[in-house]
Design a protein around this motif. Structure first.
Motif, PDB file in Angstrom:
ATOM      1  N   PHE A  76      -3.019  34.431  -2.422  1.00 58.71           N
ATOM      2  CA  PHE A  76      -3.348  35.848  -2.360  1.00 58.71           C
ATOM      3  C   PHE A  76      -4.762  36.060  -1.815  1.00 58.71           C
ATOM      4  O   PHE A  76      -5.619  35.172  -1.893  1.00 58.71           O
ATOM      5  N   LEU A  77      -4.998  37.257  -1.276  1.00 52.74           N
ATOM      6  CA  LEU A  77      -6.305  37.637  -0.735  1.00 52.74           C
ATOM      7  C   LEU A  77      -6.766  36.659   0.335  1.00 52.74           C
ATOM      8  O   LEU A  77      -7.921  36.228   0.367  1.00 52.74           O
ATOM      9  N   MET A  78      -5.849  36.321   1.230  1.00 46.71           N
ATOM     10  CA  MET A  78      -6.148  35.442   2.360  1.00 46.71           C
ATOM     11  C   MET A  78      -5.665  36.124   3.641  1.00 46.71           C
ATOM     12  O   MET A  78      -4.486  36.504   3.742  1.00 46.71           O
ATOM     13  N   ASN A  79      -6.536  36.292   4.610  1.00 52.17           N
ATOM     14  CA  ASN A  79      -6.196  36.945   5.859  1.00 52.17           C
ATOM     15  C   ASN A  79      -6.280  35.942   7.012  1.00 52.17           C
ATOM     16  O   ASN A  79      -7.374  35.476   7.355  1.00 52.17           O
ATOM     17  N   PRO A  80      -5.143  35.559   7.631  1.00 58.75           N
ATOM     18  CA  PRO A  80      -5.190  34.629   8.763  1.00 58.75           C
ATOM     19  C   PRO A  80      -5.980  35.236   9.918  1.00 58.75           C
ATOM     20  O   PRO A  80      -5.731  36.379  10.329  1.00 58.75           O
ATOM     21  N   VAL A  81      -6.927  34.487  10.456  1.00 60.43           N
ATOM     22  CA  VAL A  81      -7.754  34.993  11.560  1.00 60.43           C
ATOM     23  C   VAL A  81      -7.643  34.148  12.824  1.00 60.43           C
ATOM     24  O   VAL A  81      -8.005  34.610  13.907  1.00 60.43           O
ATOM     25  N   ALA A  82      -7.129  32.916  12.725  1.00 65.65           N
ATOM     26  CA  ALA A  82      -7.029  32.069  13.927  1.00 65.65           C
ATOM     27  C   ALA A  82      -6.038  30.938  13.692  1.00 65.65           C
ATOM     28  O   ALA A  82      -5.865  30.457  12.563  1.00 65.65           O
ATOM     29  N   PHE A  83      -5.375  30.543  14.780  1.00 62.91           N
ATOM     30  CA  PHE A  83      -4.513  29.365  14.759  1.00 62.91           C
ATOM     31  C   PHE A  83      -5.240  28.213  15.446  1.00 62.91           C
ATOM     32  O   PHE A  83      -5.979  28.417  16.418  1.00 62.91           O
ATOM     33  N   LYS A  84      -5.025  27.002  14.959  1.00 61.74           N
ATOM     34  CA  LYS A  84      -5.625  25.815  15.544  1.00 61.74           C
ATOM     35  C   LYS A  84      -4.544  24.913  16.117  1.00 61.74           C
ATOM     36  O   LYS A  84      -3.465  24.762  15.528  1.00 61.74           O
ATOM     37  N   ALA A  85      -4.830  24.320  17.263  1.00 59.13           N
ATOM     38  CA  ALA A  85      -3.865  23.425  17.900  1.00 59.13           C
ATOM     39  C   ALA A  85      -3.745  22.127  17.114  1.00 59.13           C
ATOM     40  O   ALA A  85      -4.673  21.718  16.401  1.00 59.13           O
ATOM     41  N   SER A  86      -2.621  21.475  17.258  1.00 60.61           N
ATOM     42  CA  SER A  86      -2.386  20.211  16.579  1.00 60.61           C
ATOM     43  C   SER A  86      -3.212  19.105  17.227  1.00 60.61           C
ATOM     44  O   SER A  86      -3.252  18.972  18.455  1.00 60.61           O
TER      45      SER A  86
ATOM     46  N   ASP B 122       2.689  23.377  10.312  1.00 62.76           N
ATOM     47  CA  ASP B 122       3.495  22.976  11.462  1.00 62.76           C
ATOM     48  C   ASP B 122       4.231  24.159  12.085  1.00 62.76           C
ATOM     49  O   ASP B 122       4.705  24.083  13.212  1.00 62.76           O
ATOM     50  N   LEU B 123       4.344  25.256  11.320  1.00 59.68           N
ATOM     51  CA  LEU B 123       5.062  26.429  11.794  1.00 59.68           C
ATOM     52  C   LEU B 123       4.431  27.677  11.180  1.00 59.68           C
ATOM     53  O   LEU B 123       4.156  27.701   9.977  1.00 59.68           O
TER      54      LEU B 123
ATOM     55  N   LEU C 213       1.007  23.163  20.446  1.00 62.28           N
ATOM     56  CA  LEU C 213       1.620  22.996  19.129  1.00 62.28           C
ATOM     57  C   LEU C 213       0.597  23.337  18.045  1.00 62.28           C
ATOM     58  O   LEU C 213      -0.553  22.899  18.092  1.00 62.28           O
ATOM     59  N   ILE C 214       1.042  24.112  17.066  1.00 59.03           N
ATOM     60  CA  ILE C 214       0.133  24.521  15.997  1.00 59.03           C
ATOM     61  C   ILE C 214      -0.084  23.372  15.025  1.00 59.03           C
ATOM     62  O   ILE C 214       0.823  22.577  14.741  1.00 59.03           O
ATOM     63  N   GLY C 215      -1.312  23.285  14.558  1.00 57.69           N
ATOM     64  CA  GLY C 215      -1.622  22.246  13.581  1.00 57.69           C
ATOM     65  C   GLY C 215      -2.309  22.772  12.345  1.00 57.69           C
ATOM     66  O   GLY C 215      -2.282  22.142  11.296  1.00 57.69           O
ATOM     67  N   GLY C 216      -2.921  23.952  12.479  1.00 60.22           N
ATOM     68  CA  GLY C 216      -3.637  24.479  11.322  1.00 60.22           C
ATOM     69  C   GLY C 216      -3.901  25.958  11.423  1.00 60.22           C
ATOM     70  O   GLY C 216      -3.667  26.603  12.453  1.00 60.22           O
ATOM     71  N   LEU C 217      -4.426  26.504  10.346  1.00 62.84           N
ATOM     72  CA  LEU C 217      -4.644  27.944  10.217  1.00 62.84           C
ATOM     73  C   LEU C 217      -6.012  28.183   9.596  1.00 62.84           C
ATOM     74  O   LEU C 217      -6.386  27.525   8.622  1.00 62.84           O
ATOM     75  N   VAL C 218      -6.761  29.109  10.179  1.00 60.54           N
ATOM     76  CA  VAL C 218      -8.046  29.515   9.621  1.00 60.54           C
ATOM     77  C   VAL C 218      -7.867  30.865   8.945  1.00 60.54           C
ATOM     78  O   VAL C 218      -7.315  31.802   9.545  1.00 60.54           O
ATOM     79  N   CYS C 219      -8.304  30.976   7.700  1.00 60.15           N
ATOM     80  CA  CYS C 219      -8.141  32.217   6.950  1.00 60.15           C
ATOM     81  C   CYS C 219      -9.481  32.723   6.430  1.00 60.15           C
ATOM     82  O   CYS C 219     -10.387  31.932   6.133  1.00 60.15           O
ATOM     83  N   GLU C 220      -9.582  34.048   6.335  1.00 59.57           N
ATOM     84  CA  GLU C 220     -10.746  34.667   5.709  1.00 59.57           C
ATOM     85  C   GLU C 220     -10.349  35.166   4.331  1.00 59.57           C
ATOM     86  O   GLU C 220      -9.309  35.807   4.168  1.00 59.57           O
ATOM     87  N   ARG C 221     -11.173  34.861   3.361  1.00 60.36           N
ATOM     88  CA  ARG C 221     -10.919  35.376   2.017  1.00 60.36           C
ATOM     89  C   ARG C 221     -11.223  36.880   1.998  1.00 60.36           C
ATOM     90  O   ARG C 221     -12.180  37.338   2.615  1.00 60.36           O
ATOM     91  N   THR C 222     -10.380  37.636   1.286  1.00 62.79           N
ATOM     92  CA  THR C 222     -10.570  39.078   1.170  1.00 62.79           C
ATOM     93  C   THR C 222     -10.735  39.461  -0.293  1.00 62.79           C
ATOM     94  O   THR C 222     -10.505  38.651  -1.200  1.00 62.79           O
TER      95      THR C 222
END
Length: 211
Positions: A18-28, A70-71, A37-46
């Motif tokens: 909860f209280l997590m806002n995805p801000v960017a995708f990272k390549a694998s 991975d997805l 291919l996606i490998g990770g996700l960067v999130c900002e705490r809200t």
């Protein structure tokens, strides 16, 4: 943010963040052949701000830099935008038309009656059942105004009959009698007793049956 974690084919775990806002995708980093291919996700705490029941999530600037994934499935609502003529009554921050129970004041006086429902009324939230209750509330406001007030004149000084206007613009109109014909056709055309109805999926066919 919902994460489905697979340790192996026999172990599955669902994590709700909860209280997590995805801000960017990272390549694998492990894929040399395809950097898309996606490998990770960067999130900002809200954090939640505002009175209980009408709170909004706002960013804190604190980032959680890499959540391995991975997805990623994007499933968010849209933000409403103002159309010509409603700018004075539009809330740009929330993406809604300001209203009370679906009634847009003081637009009702300026625009000869203006009402709103759905996400443009309350923002991108809720499910089908939420929209039904939402629409009923707006319709109740319309019916109440029709009972309590005389028909208002538009800017050109004439009372507008919606049905006549639609006919004039050659819009295919299905009135209450036409709807009843469609409803009767669907309930009588079901393939088994377990079915409540057989839905018509062609607008052209609906129009034909409603006539």
């Amino acid at each position: 943010l919902l994460l489905l974690l697979l340790q192996d084919l026999n172990e599955k775990e669902v994590a709700l963040r909860f209280l997590m806002n995805p801000v960017a995708f990272k390549a694998s980093c492990s894929s040399k052949d395809d950097s898309n291919l996606i490998g990770g996700l960067v999130c900002e705490r809200t954090k939640l701000t505002g009175p209980a029941g009408i709170q909004n999530a706002v960013g804190t600037g604190e980032l959680e830099h890499f959540l391995p994934v991975d997805l990623a499935l994007v499933s968010i609502g849209y933000k409403g935008i103002a159309i010509d003529g409603v700018e004075d009554f539009f809330d740009e921050t929330r993406g809604i038309v300001r209203n009370e129970q679906g009634r847009v004041d003081p637009a009702t006086d300026k625009l000869c009656g203006l009402y709103v429902s759905g996400w443009l009324k309350r923002g991108p939230s809720g499910i089908i059942g939420t929209n039904i209750a939402d629409a009923k509330e707006t319709v109740q406001s319309i019916v109440q105004d029709l009972k309590n007030e005389e028909p208002r004149e538009n800017k050109r000084g004439m009372v507008v009959d919606l049905f006549d206007l639609l006919i004039q613009r050659r819009v295919n109109v299905v009135d209450w009698s036409g709807y009843q014909k469609i409803n009767r056709y669907e309930t009588e055309s079901k393939r088994s007793e377990e079915q409540p109805r057989e839905k018509l999926v062609s607008v052209k066919e609906m129009i034909r049956i409603s006539r």
